[in-house]
Design a protein around this motif. Structure first.
Motif, short mmCIF file in Angstrom:
data_model
loop_
_atom_site.label_atom_id
_atom_site.label_comp_id
_atom_site.label_asym_id
_atom_site.label_seq_id
_atom_site.Cartn_x
_atom_site.Cartn_y
_atom_site.Cartn_z
N LYS A 108 -0.08 -0.55 -2.93
CA LYS A 108 0.88 -1.10 -3.88
C LYS A 108 1.09 -2.59 -3.58
N PRO A 109 1.53 -3.36 -4.59
CA PRO A 109 1.74 -4.81 -4.36
C PRO A 109 2.66 -5.13 -3.18
N ASN A 110 3.66 -4.29 -2.91
CA ASN A 110 4.59 -4.57 -1.82
C ASN A 110 4.05 -4.16 -0.45
N ASP A 111 2.80 -3.60 -0.39
CA ASP A 111 2.19 -3.18 0.87
C ASP A 111 1.25 -4.23 1.45
N LEU A 112 1.07 -5.35 0.76
CA LEU A 112 0.02 -6.30 1.15
C LEU A 112 0.28 -6.97 2.49
N SER A 113 1.53 -7.10 2.87
CA SER A 113 1.86 -7.79 4.11
C SER A 113 1.79 -6.91 5.34
N LYS A 114 1.53 -5.66 5.16
CA LYS A 114 1.53 -4.71 6.27
C LYS A 114 0.26 -4.83 7.12
N SER A 115 0.37 -4.31 8.33
CA SER A 115 -0.81 -4.09 9.17
C SER A 115 -1.20 -2.62 9.06
N PHE A 116 -2.48 -2.36 8.95
CA PHE A 116 -2.97 -0.99 8.77
C PHE A 116 -3.73 -0.56 10.01
N PHE A 117 -3.54 0.72 10.36
CA PHE A 117 -4.18 1.27 11.57
C PHE A 117 -5.00 2.51 11.20
N LEU A 118 -6.09 2.69 11.92
CA LEU A 118 -6.88 3.93 11.79
C LEU A 118 -7.60 4.19 13.10
#
Length: 586
Positions: A108-118
């Motif tokens: 979503k547009p408001n998720d762009l600033s997040k860091s993602f982990f896997l």
């Protein structure tokens, strides 16, 4: 079409990397470490995509996005790993991912600033990862194209498996069975290895690769006849089977490293190319398709294995698409061998038919010579009497001009009869391969006239019954040949069994579409134990027979004249039924 889909898929793969801002890697020794445990770690190291590594450890991935590159719409982050199992954070593990071949994150547009982990879970000593970011619409277009492409590949491979299996059942050649099993194992490898089943099927994949190598090896041995034509290469092929079997045994029971942990497994297939090249140089044109198919397969496999064994970056952007493309390409080329084989089989069949036909003709010539001898006995005896009469008249001074002319005329008549006999037999043996119009009763009587003397010698009575002398348009010479064979077989049966009151009845009947010729004798018939074999080539009950008369007769009637020839057991003998198609004018 296939090429276009493949190019589109590659473009989608390569255009997505620019959405990723930074990506980091964390190596861990404990397999039970979770994503939550490492989020605060400062040991992440920066890497680039696509990522590939030869290691026995598991890894965590952290990445951020280039916010300014995104528009105000939903995006999909998808992950592709051919060799590792990908685990996302629990909040992204939803029902959306259950039926997908690879996990995704709905962005979503408001998720762009997040860091993602896997997490990349290691279960094959190799890890690889590629991350793709695309708009929601682009993702569904790509997935649709991907499914079409994969479905096309599965269909081609399954068709190749099925056709070679059917070909094996009809030809009973082991090479076709081994090729069919090879194609089936390709399907199995795709199902197990390309994200359809869970990645825990490690040993199943190893077994499938071994069986694939085994059956492809056996296919090469039997298809190219290496045991007879390439003895040295045949020994090498058997040695490769031994090495691969030892490799499988060590992996399954000891879990030790083997030679294939240091050199590509696909090097064991290179010998196939040498066998195919030698066969191609020997004139086997089908080798070209095999050579091209396996050259593509080996080259792509070597490329994948080299980057796994020796490199830390990918030579190929999307291994999965390449695998599907190459395997479908290989199956298409392997399928191309079948039409060539059909052509070879057809040519062999025609040659065999010509040989059998020639043998049958020679056999008929032998029968004809016997009949000519019967036909010539009386005129030769008459010529002998004429010569003796002239000699006696000359000896007693009674040889007048008138007497000489009379005897000369008698001799000429006998010689003319003998000449006509030769002409009749010559015309009979010279089969014209073109349709003619003729009356059936006249033609049967002509055949009878050729063998009448031999039938008289054996006291055989011939009877022809027909309501009308029907007009036919067909291959007259070939039909006459069949009738001659049937009558001659009956004569031989009478002679062998010494039947008294020997009789052959020929009945001719007509219905709307066919003319039926029934040839029945009272010679006792065929032994019930061999009835089913009488039309087989080289099957005979005669001491000096070739066993091709009835075989050729059936072939002529059913394949050339387009009729039907069959046998019926009657109370006193045999009955052969010939069904001839009538032309519209008949």
């Amino acid at each position: 079409m296939l090429k276009s889909i493949f190019i589109v898929l590659i473009l989608f793969t390569t255009l997505s990397a620019s959405y990723i801002k930074n990506i980091w890697l964390l190596e861990v020794d404990t397999i039970n470490t979770s994503i939550e445990d490492i989020k605060i770690s400062n040991n992440f190291k920066k890497i680039t995509l696509p990522f590939i590594k030869h290691s026995n450890k598991s890894y965590f991935i952290k990445f951020t996005l280039e916010e300014e590159r995104f528009k105000n719409e939903d995006y999909i982050i998808s992950f592709n790993s051919l060799l590792s199992k990908i685990r996302l954070e629990d909040k992204y593990t939803s029902s959306t991912n259950i039926n997908l071949s690879s996990p995704i994150i709905l962005l979503k547009p408001n998720d762009l600033s997040k860091s993602f982990f896997l997490k990349l879970e290691n279960n094959k000593a190799y890890l690889n990862l590629d991350i793709k970011v695309s708009s929601l619409n682009d993702y569904f277009v790509e997935e649709t194209l991907k499914k079409i492409f994969h479905g096309f590949s599965y269909g081609i491979i399954f068709t190749s498996f099925l056709l070679y299996l059917v070909f094996y059942f009809f030809n009973q050649k082991k090479s076709y069975l081994f090729c069919s099993l090879t194609q089936l194992l390709i399907l199995g490898i795709l199902i197990v290895e390309i994200n359809i089943f869970d990645k825990n099927y490690e040993y199943l994949g190893i077994i499938l690769f071994y069986l694939f190598s085994l059956f492809s090896n056996l296919f090469v041995q039997y298809f190219f006849h290496t045991k007879k034509e390439h003895i040295f290469l045949d020994r090498l092929l058997k040695f490769v089977i031994l090495i691969n079997t030892l490799h499988l045994f060590i992996i399954l029971f000891f879990d030790y490293n083997t030679i294939y942990d240091y050199i590509p497994y696909s090097t064991s297939w290179i010998i196939y190319l040498f066998v195919a090249m030698f066969s191609l140089f020997s004139g086997n044109k089908a080798s070209f398709f095999f050579l091209l198919a396996w050259a593509a397969l080996i080259l792509s496999s070597l490329s994948i294995e080299v980057q796994l064994l020796y490199l830390n970056n990918e030579l190929i952007f999307n291994v999965e698409n390449l695998v599907y493309f190459v395997l479908a390409f290989e199956s298409i080329l392997i399928l191309c061998i079948l039409p060539y084989k059909f052509k070879i089989l057809k040519k062999e069949y025609i040659n065999q038919r010509e040989i059998i036909y020639h043998q049958n003709k020679l056999a008929s010539m032998g029968e004809m010579i016997e009949n000519i001898s019967h036909q010539w006995k009386q005129p030769l005896t008459q010529l002998s009497f004429i010569i003796m009469a002239i000699k006696t008249a000359f000896k007693h001074n009674k040889l007048s001009l008138e007497y000489l002319e009379n005897k000369t005329e008698e001799a000429s008549n006998q010689l003319r009869f003998m000449s006509n006999t030769i002409t009749d037999f010559s015309n009979f043996l010279s089969l014209k391969k073109e349709k003619e119009s003729f009356f059936i009763v006249d033609e049967i009587n002509r055949v009878i006239s050729l063998i009448q003397d031999s039938f008289t010698f054996f006291s055989i009575t011939l009877e022809v019954n027909c309501d009308e002398n029907h007009l036919l348009r067909n291959y007259k010479g070939e039909l006459s040949h069949v009738i001659f064979n049937l009558l001659n077989n009956a004569k031989d049966a009478f002679s062998k069994k010494k039947i008294k009151n020997a009789k052959i009845i020929i009945n001719i009947k007509k219905d709307e579409n066919n003319l039926h010729i029934f040839i029945e004798d009272n010679a006792g018939g065929v032994d019930p134990n061999i009835e089913k074999k009488i039309f087989e080539p080289y099957f005979t009950t005669k001491e000096k027979g070739l066993g091709i008369g009835l075989y050729m007769s059936k072939k002529i009637i059913e394949e050339s004249i387009l009729g039907k020839l069959s046998y019926e057991k009657k109370e006193k003998g045999a009955k052969f039924c010939i069904f001839l198609p009538l032309s519209p004018s008949s």
